[in-house]
Scaffold this active site. Structure first.
Site, mmCIF file in Angstrom:
data_model
loop_
_atom_site.group_PDB
_atom_site.id
_atom_site.type_symbol
_atom_site.label_atom_id
_atom_site.label_comp_id
_atom_site.label_asym_id
_atom_site.label_seq_id
_atom_site.Cartn_x
_atom_site.Cartn_y
_atom_site.Cartn_z
ATOM 1 N N GLY A 31 1.236 -1.217 0.001
ATOM 2 C CA GLY A 31 0.270 0.123 0.280
ATOM 3 C C GLY A 31 0.832 1.268 -0.393
ATOM 4 N N GLU A 78 -2.584 -24.191 -0.469
ATOM 5 C CA GLU A 78 -0.845 -23.522 -1.323
ATOM 6 C C GLU A 78 0.005 -24.476 -1.113
ATOM 7 O OE1 GLU A 78 0.787 -19.546 0.207
ATOM 8 O OE2 GLU A 78 2.553 -20.879 0.632
ATOM 9 N N GLY A 116 5.991 -15.542 -0.511
ATOM 10 C CA GLY A 116 6.339 -16.930 -1.290
ATOM 11 C C GLY A 116 5.927 -15.705 -2.987
ATOM 12 N N MET A 175 3.558 -15.452 -3.754
ATOM 13 C CA MET A 175 2.146 -16.074 -4.446
ATOM 14 C C MET A 175 1.298 -14.904 -5.092
ATOM 15 S SD MET A 175 1.420 -19.798 -2.886
ATOM 16 C CE MET A 175 0.382 -19.978 -4.327
ATOM 17 N N PHE A 205 -1.464 -9.687 -1.644
ATOM 18 C CA PHE A 205 -1.034 -9.109 -1.861
ATOM 19 C C PHE A 205 -1.120 -8.206 -3.269
ATOM 20 C CE2 PHE A 205 2.642 -11.859 -3.690
ATOM 21 C CZ PHE A 205 2.744 -10.735 -4.521
ATOM 22 N N HIS A 214 -1.102 -14.111 6.425
ATOM 23 C CA HIS A 214 -2.183 -12.555 5.715
ATOM 24 C C HIS A 214 -3.059 -12.211 6.872
ATOM 25 C CE1 HIS A 214 -1.821 -15.474 2.090
ATOM 26 N NE2 HIS A 214 -1.415 -15.299 2.354
ATOM 27 N N ASN A 221 -4.121 -15.411 -1.366
ATOM 28 C CA ASN A 221 -3.327 -14.990 -1.079
ATOM 29 C C ASN A 221 -2.820 -13.337 -1.884
ATOM 30 O OD1 ASN A 221 -2.592 -17.571 -2.102
ATOM 31 N ND2 ASN A 221 -1.140 -16.979 -1.085
#
Ligand code: FAE
Length: 528
Positions: free
Chosen positions: A41, A381, A140, A142, A507, A467, A505
């Site tokens: 962000g 995952e 990771g 992803m 992000f 998360h 995931n």
């Protein structure tokens, strides 16, 4: 990149374009815009503000990770963690803590502002990245776009057409998302662990899906060929990757510095925010040294304030500000709506003939997608467990559709912000993961591993999350664009906007929402 590298070698804690010539810029204690935190962000906010010509200061409590240690490497590996691994610890706290119930994973280290932190609350702990790039340094990689139907369920007031047409593609392109070459995936020893888990999922009648990543798969193939220094194939991930990963310092933040309008101050932790009589914001920040000692307390002023300390960092700042009366008009929903994205980690024990391989890439590329199963939605995952030895373990990070949410509270006695998440709320995630993996075990005549998460014979690690989501939920604590209710020119752009769960995931979603906020705010709020 140039600016970041040169600043680090010059030992500066202030990073700006001028640092490229190793000249420390004039102190900027007031900037039109301040961004707290340099994760997803914060990086999006900094770039878009810089491009709009607005002088912007980013305050980051972690360090700039670009200076090699005595071993010539910036980051340490998971196999040999040292002080660089964790944020002011005397011992590492890896998610998978034991093997055959033996305490062989964690190591004693000396306290230092290392790159991975585990923030402890009563019944939940939260892993976060510390440093220029936030979570992008330790994750990771992803890069998953959520299902449109679930996105709309979580964000009913956001125009999904605009998100999927504009902001998700923009985020993926800026983050450098790519996919593993399927032919290489099928043949390489480094993903044998994934193929075994896929076989077991298919035998259960479950769907698997490739998952994109920001790790450069071209680089990874060169690692496998022996022509590039190993990183993902060298047991590097949660304590940082020395090569291959397109973390934010190489993407958004490098571009932000390239605008010439953005400066990053490192090792500065913002601890208080208030609003001055003229409507500007005043921040108090502690600058620390590598022992953690506060060497200076600074005050900054700004017109526009972007909060991007992550779900925990931002929510903590705002809850404290409301409860101590420095931002008393904050909405009652600040500090609520927090969840773990349903995270549960677990391992399965494979048959002797189902070897997972001594060599495993640290970057996950596949998930078991049972989200469409409305009775028990789970996206799991297929996670690596790279030890350099055959161990017959299939590891997973399950994302379950756990509807439980928790709130933060402020304790005036200790000045600490606590999180009310309970073990019973984690049990909801475990029950969902167990339902799915019981099916997989049944179909394959396999069992769980009970030796991986401490001495207590636990099959499911439900006491931590990778998360953290929520705390300042979009449309509740803020308007539909992240503008904090009650405070003009105060914005949230990080994972605290996501209401506790996004099904994959997170992000890419955090980045895309931040892009959407910046596109709107720069047009509507910064006009003269
Ligand atoms: P974040 O990236 O946490 O950035 C916040 C930044 O603010 C940090 O650099 C903090 O040090 C800094 N900060 C906080 N408070 C202050 C303060 N008071 N003053 C100054 N600075 C402050 O926030 N997600 C995926 O999508 N895919 C994955 O494969 C994946 N794997 C993960 C693996 C691990 C081990 C971990 C820990 C996380 C993983 N995640 C993954 C989650 C992902 O990294 C996370 O959702 C994002 O980093 C959150 O982005 P934010 O911008 O919210």
């Amino acid at each position: 990149m140039l600016a970041l590298q040169t600043a680090a070698t010059a030992g500066l804690t202030r990073i700006g374009l001028q640092s490229a010539s190793a000249v420390e810029p004039e102190p900027v204690d007031n900037a039109p815009a301040i961004v707290i935190g340099s994760g997803y962000g914060g990086a999006v906010a900094a770039l878009r503000l810089g491009q709009a010509g607005i002088r912007t200061l980013v305050l980051e409590m972690g360090r700039l990770w670009n200076t090699p240690g005595s071993d010539g490497k910036v980051f340490c590996s998971t196999a040999a963690p040292d002080q660089r691994s964790m944020w002011f610890r005397t011992r590492t706290e890896a998610p998978l803590s034991t093997f055959l119930w033996l305490d062989v994973v964690n190591k004693d280290i000396s306290p230092y502002p290392g790159v991975l932190d585990r923030v402890h609350f009563a019944d939940m702990s939260v892993y976060v990245g510390r440093g220029v790039g936030g979570g992008s340094l330790v994750n990771g990689g992803m890069a998953v776009t959520p299902l449109p139907s679930y996105f709309s369920e979580q964000f009913p007031t956001v125009d999904a057409g605009e998100m999927y047409g504009t902001y998700f593609p923009r985020a993926r392109s800026m983050l450098g998302v790519n996919t593993v070459d399927p032919a290489w995936f099928e043949s390489t020893e480094w993903y044998r662990f994934t193929r075994i888990s896929r076989k077991h999922a298919q035998r259960t009648g479950l769907r698997t899906t490739f998952v994109p990543n920001v790790y450069d798969f071209g680089y990874m193939q060169r690692e496998a060929a022996g022509t590039a220094t190993r990183s993902a194939l060298g047991q590097e991930v949660i304590y940082g990757n020395n090569h291959g990963k397109r973390s934010l310092d190489k993407t958004y933040l490098a571009s932000a510095l390239g605008t010439g309008n953005v400066t990053i101050n490192t090792m500065e932790r913002v601890r208080a925010v208030h609003r001055a009589a003229d409507g500007t914001y005043v921040l108090t920040a502690d600058r620390i040294d590598t022992t953690g000692t506060v060497v200076e307390t600074k005050e900054y002023g700004c017109t526009y304030l972007f909060l991007a300390g992550g779900s925990i960092g931002t929510t903590e700042l705002l809850v404290r500000a409301r409860e101590t009366g420095t931002l008393p008009a904050l909405d009652a929903s600040v500090g609520t709506g927090w969840g773990t994205n349903g995270n549960v980690m677990l391992g399965r024990a494979n048959h002797l003939w189902d070897t997972v391989g001594a060599n495993q890439s640290t970057m996950p590329v596949m998930g078991i997608d049972d989200w469409a199963n409305t009775a028990n939605p789970v996206f799991a995952e297929i996670a690596p467990l790279p030890t350099g030895l055959e161990h017959w373990v299939s590891l997973y990070l399950a994302i379950t559709k756990n509807p439980q949410r928790a709130s933060f509270s402020y304790d005036a006695g200790t000045d600490k912000v606590g999180l009310g998440w309970t073990a019973a709320q984690s049990a909801v995630s475990v029950a969902m993961a167990k339902k799915l993996f019981d099916r997989i075990n049944l179909a394959n005549a396999t069992i769980y591993r009970y030796d991986l998460f401490g001495s207590s014979s636990k099959a499911f690690a439900d006491d931590f999350t990778y998360h953290p989501l929520g705390g300042c939920v979009l449309g509740k604590a803020t308007d539909d664009y992240g503008r904090v209710k009650g405070y003009p020119k105060l914005y949230v752009t990080d994972g605290s906007l996501v209401p506790g769960s996004i099904g994959v995931n997170p992000f890419v979603t955090i980045t895309a929402l931040a892009e959407r906020t910046m596109a709107r705010v720069l047009v509507e709020d910064t006009a003269p």
